[in-house]
Design an enzyme around this catalytic site. Sequence first.
Site, short mmCIF file in Angstrom:
data_model
loop_
_atom_site.label_atom_id
_atom_site.label_comp_id
_atom_site.label_asym_id
_atom_site.label_seq_id
_atom_site.Cartn_x
_atom_site.Cartn_y
_atom_site.Cartn_z
N GLY A 66 0.83 -1.20 0.00
CA GLY A 66 0.00 0.00 0.00
C GLY A 66 0.87 1.24 0.00
O GLY A 66 2.03 1.22 -0.38
N ARG A 67 0.30 2.34 0.45
CA ARG A 67 1.03 3.62 0.47
C ARG A 67 1.97 3.76 1.67
O ARG A 67 2.92 4.53 1.61
CB ARG A 67 0.05 4.77 0.46
CG ARG A 67 -0.76 4.82 -0.81
CD ARG A 67 -1.34 6.20 -1.03
NE ARG A 67 -1.98 6.24 -2.33
CZ ARG A 67 -1.35 6.55 -3.45
NH1 ARG A 67 -0.08 6.84 -3.44
NH2 ARG A 67 -2.01 6.57 -4.58
N GLU A 117 5.99 3.81 1.43
CA GLU A 117 6.67 4.93 0.78
C GLU A 117 7.03 6.04 1.75
O GLU A 117 7.96 6.79 1.51
CB GLU A 117 5.86 5.47 -0.40
CG GLU A 117 4.65 6.28 -0.01
CD GLU A 117 3.80 6.70 -1.20
OE1 GLU A 117 2.98 7.62 -1.02
OE2 GLU A 117 3.93 6.14 -2.30
N CYS A 137 3.97 -6.52 -2.18
CA CYS A 137 3.53 -5.34 -2.92
C CYS A 137 4.57 -4.22 -2.89
O CYS A 137 5.66 -4.37 -3.39
CB CYS A 137 2.18 -4.89 -2.38
SG CYS A 137 1.35 -3.63 -3.36
N HIS A 138 4.23 -3.09 -2.29
CA HIS A 138 5.16 -1.97 -2.15
C HIS A 138 6.02 -2.08 -0.87
O HIS A 138 6.88 -1.24 -0.64
CB HIS A 138 4.41 -0.63 -2.15
CG HIS A 138 3.90 -0.24 -3.51
ND1 HIS A 138 2.84 -0.86 -4.11
CD2 HIS A 138 4.33 0.69 -4.38
CE1 HIS A 138 2.62 -0.32 -5.29
NE2 HIS A 138 3.52 0.62 -5.49
N TYR A 147 5.27 -5.52 -6.31
CA TYR A 147 4.40 -4.96 -7.32
C TYR A 147 5.33 -4.41 -8.42
O TYR A 147 6.35 -3.80 -8.11
CB TYR A 147 3.50 -3.86 -6.74
CG TYR A 147 2.45 -3.43 -7.74
CD1 TYR A 147 1.38 -4.26 -8.04
CD2 TYR A 147 2.60 -2.25 -8.44
CE1 TYR A 147 0.45 -3.89 -9.00
CE2 TYR A 147 1.67 -1.87 -9.41
CZ TYR A 147 0.59 -2.70 -9.68
OH TYR A 147 -0.31 -2.36 -10.65
#
Length: 194
Positions: A88-89, A92, A118-119, A138
């Site tokens: 997800g976010r 980051e 994923c991320h 991802y």
Amino acid sequence: MAKRILILAGDYVEDYELMVPFQMLVMLGMQVDVVCPEKKNGEMVRTAIHDFEGDQTYTEKRGHNFMLNYDFDKVKVSDYDGLYIPGGRAPEYIRLNDRVLEIVREFEQAKKPISCICHGPQLLVTADVVRGKKCTAYPAVMPDLIAAGATWQAPNTTFTDAIVDGNLVTAAAWPAHPVLIAEFIKLLGVEIKM
């Protein structure tokens, strides 16, 4: 003795990638502590649902709230058997927190199992723990992994596979949960008998 797992989260973590593994690991009798920098036990993180609906990238919708069950400031890597990093976010920006990076490095230095999806590998990249390791993520994270010295392993077209390299298991997205968590629990030395 039950295994103790740490999950690093943050606001707009991917909903399925936090909720489903948390529930799977708890179902297996593990103690799972979910933490977020600058938040405490009982506080919430918001989640986002990423879906694959035929666009060039995933779509994003508001997910559920998830209640944290441990204080970030109390985390001691020596208390844990494994680390799970959802996507997800959140990755980051939580990778900008020095203590988050120290935690990731401590798990890697101790060769404790790390599961990442994923991320989530953005944390591994920033912590500089993927050099020479085979990883997936991802696809948008591919350039970061390659630049950090990882060997990119493209996910299959349905995102249902996972890559294991030593103490690390990575996957591209939540459709891989069954194999990702199965490989993670193998790395933890947990055997499931039916």
